[in-house]
Design an enzyme around this catalytic site. Structure first.
Site, mmCIF file in Angstrom:
data_model
loop_
_atom_site.group_PDB
_atom_site.id
_atom_site.type_symbol
_atom_site.label_atom_id
_atom_site.label_comp_id
_atom_site.label_asym_id
_atom_site.label_seq_id
_atom_site.Cartn_x
_atom_site.Cartn_y
_atom_site.Cartn_z
ATOM 1 N N GLU A 268 0.852 -1.207 0.000
ATOM 2 C CA GLU A 268 0.000 0.000 0.000
ATOM 3 C C GLU A 268 0.880 1.246 0.000
ATOM 4 O O GLU A 268 0.851 2.034 0.945
ATOM 5 C CB GLU A 268 -0.881 0.015 1.258
ATOM 6 C CG GLU A 268 -1.778 -1.185 1.439
ATOM 7 C CD GLU A 268 -2.430 -1.222 2.821
ATOM 8 O OE1 GLU A 268 -2.100 -0.369 3.671
ATOM 9 O OE2 GLU A 268 -3.259 -2.107 3.048
ATOM 10 N N GLY A 270 2.284 4.964 -0.675
ATOM 11 C CA GLY A 270 1.755 6.291 -0.979
ATOM 12 C C GLY A 270 2.912 7.197 -1.370
ATOM 13 O O GLY A 270 3.175 7.477 -2.537
ATOM 14 N N ARG A 307 2.706 19.583 6.511
ATOM 15 C CA ARG A 307 3.720 18.665 7.056
ATOM 16 C C ARG A 307 4.751 19.353 7.962
ATOM 17 O O ARG A 307 5.068 18.832 9.032
ATOM 18 C CB ARG A 307 4.429 17.898 5.933
ATOM 19 C CG ARG A 307 3.485 17.023 5.095
ATOM 20 C CD ARG A 307 4.233 16.046 4.200
ATOM 21 N NE ARG A 307 4.864 14.993 4.963
ATOM 22 C CZ ARG A 307 6.143 14.875 5.156
ATOM 23 N NH1 ARG A 307 6.972 15.731 4.603
ATOM 24 N NH2 ARG A 307 6.624 13.906 5.891
ATOM 25 N N CYS A 338 -1.939 32.894 11.048
ATOM 26 C CA CYS A 338 -1.744 33.368 12.422
ATOM 27 C C CYS A 338 -1.404 32.220 13.373
ATOM 28 O O CYS A 338 -2.196 31.895 14.264
ATOM 29 C CB CYS A 338 -2.998 34.084 12.885
ATOM 30 S SG CYS A 338 -3.537 35.282 11.686
ATOM 31 N N GLU A 339 -0.296 31.586 13.137
ATOM 32 C CA GLU A 339 0.198 30.506 13.992
ATOM 33 C C GLU A 339 1.719 30.546 13.925
ATOM 34 O O GLU A 339 2.285 30.670 12.836
ATOM 35 C CB GLU A 339 -0.230 29.123 13.456
ATOM 36 C CG GLU A 339 -1.701 28.859 13.389
ATOM 37 C CD GLU A 339 -2.287 28.301 14.669
ATOM 38 O OE1 GLU A 339 -1.517 28.010 15.622
ATOM 39 O OE2 GLU A 339 -3.517 28.169 14.720
ATOM 40 N N TYR A 367 0.882 13.707 0.845
ATOM 41 C CA TYR A 367 0.435 14.377 2.074
ATOM 42 C C TYR A 367 0.627 15.898 1.983
ATOM 43 O O TYR A 367 0.873 16.560 2.979
ATOM 44 C CB TYR A 367 1.155 13.797 3.303
ATOM 45 C CG TYR A 367 1.092 12.288 3.352
ATOM 46 C CD1 TYR A 367 -0.094 11.649 3.672
ATOM 47 C CD2 TYR A 367 2.198 11.500 3.040
ATOM 48 C CE1 TYR A 367 -0.178 10.258 3.687
ATOM 49 C CE2 TYR A 367 2.131 10.109 3.057
ATOM 50 C CZ TYR A 367 0.940 9.502 3.383
ATOM 51 O OH TYR A 367 0.864 8.130 3.395
HETATM 52 N N1 LLP Z 1 -1.235 1.849 4.538
HETATM 53 C C1 LLP Z 1 -1.709 2.307 5.717
HETATM 54 C C2 LLP Z 1 -2.595 1.460 6.507
HETATM 55 C C3 LLP Z 1 -1.340 3.590 6.154
HETATM 56 O O1 LLP Z 1 -1.793 4.026 7.316
HETATM 57 C C4 LLP Z 1 -0.476 4.387 5.354
HETATM 58 C C5 LLP Z 1 -0.081 5.715 5.788
HETATM 59 C C6 LLP Z 1 -0.027 3.862 4.117
HETATM 60 C C7 LLP Z 1 -0.426 2.588 3.766
HETATM 61 C C8 LLP Z 1 0.872 4.630 3.197
HETATM 62 O O2 LLP Z 1 2.122 4.878 3.753
HETATM 63 P P1 LLP Z 1 3.319 5.531 2.884
HETATM 64 O O3 LLP Z 1 3.725 4.540 1.831
HETATM 65 O O4 LLP Z 1 2.822 6.770 2.271
HETATM 66 O O5 LLP Z 1 4.382 5.785 3.878
HETATM 67 N N2 LLP Z 1 0.855 12.433 6.995
HETATM 68 C C9 LLP Z 1 2.140 11.809 7.242
HETATM 69 C C10 LLP Z 1 2.150 10.378 6.825
HETATM 70 C C11 LLP Z 1 1.072 9.572 7.496
HETATM 71 C C12 LLP Z 1 0.974 8.189 6.946
HETATM 72 C C13 LLP Z 1 -0.299 7.563 7.348
HETATM 73 N N3 LLP Z 1 -0.461 6.242 6.882
HETATM 74 C C14 LLP Z 1 3.222 12.608 6.516
HETATM 75 O O6 LLP Z 1 2.909 13.656 5.967
HETATM 76 O O7 LLP Z 1 4.384 12.233 6.546
#
Ligand code: LLP
Length: 404
Positions: A268, A270, A307, A338-339, A367
């Site tokens: 999965e 991202g 982020r 304003c933060e 993200y």
């Molecule tokens: N699968 C599940 C169940 C997840 O919770 C996540 C990410 C992914 C896959 C994808 O993960 P990746 O390959 O993108 O690392 N907002 C944060 C990242 C939070 C990730 C949440 N879950 C940031 O900006 O770094």
């Protein structure tokens, strides 16, 4: 994405041209990079022939998801909204997995009605809720159970998800209980063991540890899982760190611990698919001089890119037009919100900037826009996808009138 004669281009399009037409702040993505990342991901795991489900939470732009679908990926979704989006993008429901700790009745029902590949469940109560819905519809629903392998991902604390104290997944004991319970279920078919220990991971050791736990559990449990869903988490380089995730080591570890079970592997990812495909272009509104540093006040704020404020994440900032004249003051790039946490980075050695200049915040494809908000009642930026010389409006700038 590169400089040609000191001017920054995304594929064949100059940022000057783009911002003139679409204004700032502006998200801009490169199709070429997206395609390259997906092909590399497939190549890196070619020995596993996995099902790759793009994690929609990292970028939920319909036009981009459509391209990702065309390049052969499925989707990992965490809400009804993301599931609707993935289906709208044309992704085959049999390539969609639904994760998340708190899926509501309405979300589960929608997932069941759309016959997706797997609902990855994280609580006993949710499993029973799925069973109830399946029974009422006289259906058999395929699910996975997310295990919490109690593994520290050794990443930013706020994006680690696989430790004992984290809310995600179930512990080994509950996992065993659920497997035994589901052996007898007429309406829920347990097909997958899923995990996800965190995001922005570089070290293979936490992954190894996680795989060892999975191996131990499967060898004890004597239950045949059709799928093992290993989640995402593969890190990318931000800024100057030049860190590289070692896919080959990870693949080797997966084969070492899980190869013998012959399950279909699901990933999965991202960030590793979209992270470096996007930039955020911003205009300098004002430069406020201070004794020790100059505040460069941008028209992009923490609502557009959360982020840095949320995780202390670092994104490299570069100019759109390069020059050789350097400033002797530290530039602190901040937003207009304003933060106090509304700041992006401090740069000691940066070329001289002036008001109305454009700058680029790098690697915001993951993200970035998906975490953006309307805080301070600011409309969300437009998003552009570049394909060679073609400019595709991937999302229109929000209009204030729609917010008020
Ligand atoms: N699968 C599940 C169940 C997840 O919770 C996540 C990410 C992914 C896959 C994808 O993960 P990746 O390959 O993108 O690392 N907002 C944060 C990242 C939070 C990730 C949440 N879950 C940031 O900006 O770094």
């Amino acid at each position: 994405m590169k400089y040609i004669k000191n001017k920054f281009f995304v594929e064949n399009v100059s940022l000057q041209k783009l911002t003139k037409k679409f204004d700032t702040p502006l998200y801009c993505y490169s199709y070429k990079k997206l395609k390259k990342n997906i092909n590399n991901f497939k190549l890196n795991f070619s020995k596993l022939n996995p099902l790759i489900c793009f994690s929609v939470k990292s970028n939920s732009n319909l036009k981009i998801i459509k391209e990702i679908k065309k390049l052969g990926l499925g989707a990992d979704v965490v809400s009804k909204g993301e599931l609707m989006l993935a289906i709208k993008a044309g992704i085959n429901p049999k390539k969609i997995v639904f994760s998340g700790v708190g899926k509501t009745y309405s979300e589960l029902k929608y997932a069941i009605e759309n016959k997706i590949l797997l609902i990855n469940s994280e609580t006993k109560s949710e499993v029973k809720e799925i069973e109830k819905i399946a029974k009422s519809k006289n259906k058999i629903v395929d699910i996975g159970i997310r295990l919490n392998p109690n593994t520290d991902a050794k990443t930013l604390n706020k994006i680690s998800t696989g430790k004992k104290g984290d809310k995600f997944g179930v512990n080994e004991k509950t996992f065993f209980e659920l497997v035994n319970y589901l052996k007898k279920s007429k309406h829920v078919n347990l097909r997958c063991l899923s995990v996800h220990i965190g995001s922005q991971i570089f070290d293979n050791k936490p992954y190894e540890k996680m795989l060892k736990v999975i191996d131990k559990i499967i060898s004890r449990i004597k239950f045949k899982f059709d799928y093992i869903d290993l989640g995402g988490g593969m890190g990318i380089s931000y800024g100057n760190d030049r860190k590289i995730f070692n896919y080959s080591n990870y693949q080797k570890s997966i084969l070492k611990y899980l190869g013998k079970y012959n399950n279909k592997i699901i990933f999965e990812p991202g960030r590793s698919i979209v992270g470096n495909t996007g930039i955020l272009i911003s205009k300098i509104i004002y430069i406020k001089e201070n004794k020790s540093k100059n505040f460069v006040i941008l028209d992009a704020g923490m609502n557009d890119l959360m982020r840095p404020a949320l995780y202390g994440a670092i994104h490299k900032i570069i100019p759109t037009i390069k020059s050789k004249k350097y400033s002797n003051k530290t530039y602190e790039f901040v937003g207009p919100i304003c933060e106090s946490t509304d700041k992006f980075s401090s740069n000691k050695k940066f070329q001289k900037l002036k008001e109305k200049d454009l700058i680029i915040i790098c690697d915001v494809g993951a993200y970035g826009s998906s975490l953006s908000s309307n805080y301070n009642l600011r409309p969300k930026p437009a998003e552009i996808l570049i394909k060679g010389s073609k400019i595709v409006i991937a999302k229109k700038r929000q209009k204030l009138i729609d917010l008020i």
